[in-house]
Design a protein around this motif. Structure first.
Motif, short mmCIF file in Angstrom:
data_model
loop_
_atom_site.label_atom_id
_atom_site.label_comp_id
_atom_site.label_asym_id
_atom_site.label_seq_id
_atom_site.Cartn_x
_atom_site.Cartn_y
_atom_site.Cartn_z
N THR A 274 0.84 -1.20 0.00
CA THR A 274 0.00 0.00 0.00
C THR A 274 0.87 1.25 0.00
O THR A 274 0.64 2.19 -0.77
CB THR A 274 -0.94 0.01 1.22
OG1 THR A 274 -1.76 -1.17 1.20
CG2 THR A 274 -1.83 1.22 1.20
N LEU B 119 1.51 4.15 -3.05
CA LEU B 119 1.37 5.58 -2.83
C LEU B 119 2.65 6.33 -3.19
O LEU B 119 2.61 7.43 -3.73
CB LEU B 119 1.03 5.86 -1.36
CG LEU B 119 -0.45 5.88 -0.98
CD1 LEU B 119 -0.61 5.90 0.53
CD2 LEU B 119 -1.14 7.09 -1.60
N HIS C 176 -5.70 3.90 -5.41
CA HIS C 176 -6.97 4.61 -5.15
C HIS C 176 -6.73 5.86 -4.32
O HIS C 176 -7.21 6.95 -4.67
CB HIS C 176 -7.93 3.67 -4.43
CG HIS C 176 -9.17 4.36 -3.93
ND1 HIS C 176 -10.19 4.76 -4.76
CD2 HIS C 176 -9.53 4.74 -2.66
CE1 HIS C 176 -11.13 5.35 -4.03
NE2 HIS C 176 -10.76 5.35 -2.76
N TRP C 177 -5.97 5.72 -3.23
CA TRP C 177 -5.73 6.89 -2.38
C TRP C 177 -4.89 7.94 -3.09
O TRP C 177 -5.08 9.14 -2.87
CB TRP C 177 -5.05 6.45 -1.08
CG TRP C 177 -6.01 5.77 -0.14
CD1 TRP C 177 -7.35 5.96 -0.05
CD2 TRP C 177 -5.69 4.75 0.82
NE1 TRP C 177 -7.90 5.15 0.91
CE2 TRP C 177 -6.91 4.40 1.47
CE3 TRP C 177 -4.53 4.11 1.20
CZ2 TRP C 177 -6.97 3.43 2.47
CZ3 TRP C 177 -4.58 3.15 2.20
CH2 TRP C 177 -5.79 2.82 2.83
N LYS D 271 -6.42 11.57 -3.20
CA LYS D 271 -5.78 12.59 -2.34
C LYS D 271 -4.88 13.55 -3.09
O LYS D 271 -4.64 14.66 -2.64
CB LYS D 271 -4.98 11.90 -1.22
CG LYS D 271 -5.82 11.05 -0.29
CD LYS D 271 -6.84 11.89 0.47
CE LYS D 271 -7.62 11.05 1.48
NZ LYS D 271 -8.62 11.84 2.22
#
Length: 251
Positions: free
Chosen positions: A16, A20, A221-222, A226
Motif C-alpha cells: 500500500t 502511494l 486509489h488513495w 488525495k
C-alpha cells in the motif's frame, strides 16, 4: 498459519505504501521473507514475483482512470527491460555490501532532494520529450533497469523521481507509470531471470500475491483521490526509511 498471517499483514502495508510512493515495497517485504527463513537469492526472487502482483493491482485502478500514455509507456519499457535482464544476471557477481551501500546512498539522496524542492512534482511541466534529451532520459531508465534487476528495493523510487525530474511529470502520474510498468513488466522480467537462477518459494506466493494486489489497488486509489501532495510526502517518507534500512543492512 501464524507465519502466513504475519507475512500477509506486513506485505499489505508494504505494498500500500509502495503504491502511494511509487516504490519501496522491498523495505518491509524482503526483510520479512528473510526473517521467516528464506535464503537471500530465493527471498529476492519470491519478492520480485510478488511485486508483479502489485503492478496488477495498480493497473486495475489506473487503466480505469486513463492515467497512462501508450507511447510514453512504450519508451519506459523499451529502455528499462534490457537493463532489468542484464541486472538480474549481474547480481550474483556483485558483493552484497557494496551493492547495498550504493543503493542506500542513492535512495537517501532521492528523499532529501525531494524534501529540499517543495514544488517538485506538484504540477506537470512536460519537457525533454524529443531528440537527444529523450535519448538521454531513456539511457538513465536503462541504468535504473540494471539496478532494478540486481538490487532489492528502492529502484521503483528512482524511476518515479526521474520521470518527475527529467520528463516533468507530476508525482501522481509518475507513480502510476512506475507501478504499472516497473511493477508489472520490469519486475516480471526480473522475477523470471532470478527464478531461473535461484528458484522461488511457492508455498508463500499466494499470500504475497493477494497482499500485493490489494495493497496496489488501495494505494493507487488513495493516490488518485488525495492528489500529488500526499503522494510526494509518502515518496519522501519511504525513500528515507528505505535508505536507512539499506544502511543498516550494509553495515
Amino acid at each position: 498459519m501464524l507465519d502466513s498471517l504475519l507475512l500477509f499483514a506486513v506485505s499489505l502495508v508494504a505494498n500500500t505504501l509502495s503504491a502511494l510512493a511509487g516504490g519501496g515495497a522491498g523495505l518491509l517485504q524482503l526483510p520479512i521473507l528473510l526473517f521467516l527463513g528464506l535464503a537471500f537469492p530465493v527471498a529476492l526472487a519470491t519478492h520480485k514475483l510478488a511485486s508483479v502482483a502489485l503492478g496488477v493491482g495498480a493497473t486495475l485502478k489506473h487503466l480505469r482512470s486513463g492515467t497512462l500514455n501508450l507511447r510514453f509507456s512504450a519508451l519506459i519499457l523499451a529502455a528499462g527491460l534490457p537493463g532489468v535482464v542484464l541486472g538480474a544476471h549481474l547480481i550474483l557477481r556483485i558483493p552484497d555490501q557494496w551493492a547495498l551501500l550504493a543503493l542506500a546512498i542513492l535512495t537517501t539522496g532521492l528523499g532529501i532532494h525531494s524534501l529540499l524542492t517543495p514544488e517538485l512534482g506538484l504540477q506537470a511541466i512536460p519537457r525533454n520529450r524529443a531528440g537527444w534529451r529523450l535519448a538521454a532520459g531513456a539511457l538513465v531508465l536503462f541504468l535504473i533497469g540494471v539496478l532494478n534487476g540486481s538490487l532489492t528495493s528502492g529502484t521503483g523510487l528512482f524511476v518515479t523521481l526521474w520521470l518527475v525530474y527529467w520528463y516533468g511529470l507530476e508525482y501522481k502520474r509518475a507513480v502510476a507509470y512506475t507501478l504499472v510498468l516497473v511493477g508489472l513488466f520490469w519486475n516480471g522480467a526480473g522475477a523470471a531471470a532470478l527464478a531461473a537462477q535461484a528458484g522461488i518459494y511457492w508455498p508463500w506466493v499466494p499470500v504475497l500475491l493477494v497482499a500485493s494486489v490489494l495493497g496496489g489497488y488501495l494505494g493507487a486509489h488513495w493516490a488518485l483521490v488525495k492528489g500529488n501532495r500526499l503522494v510526494k510526502r509518502c515518496f519522501e517518507l519511504v525513500t528515507l526509511l528505505t535508505g536507512l534500512s539499506l544502511f543498516i543492512k550494509a553495515f
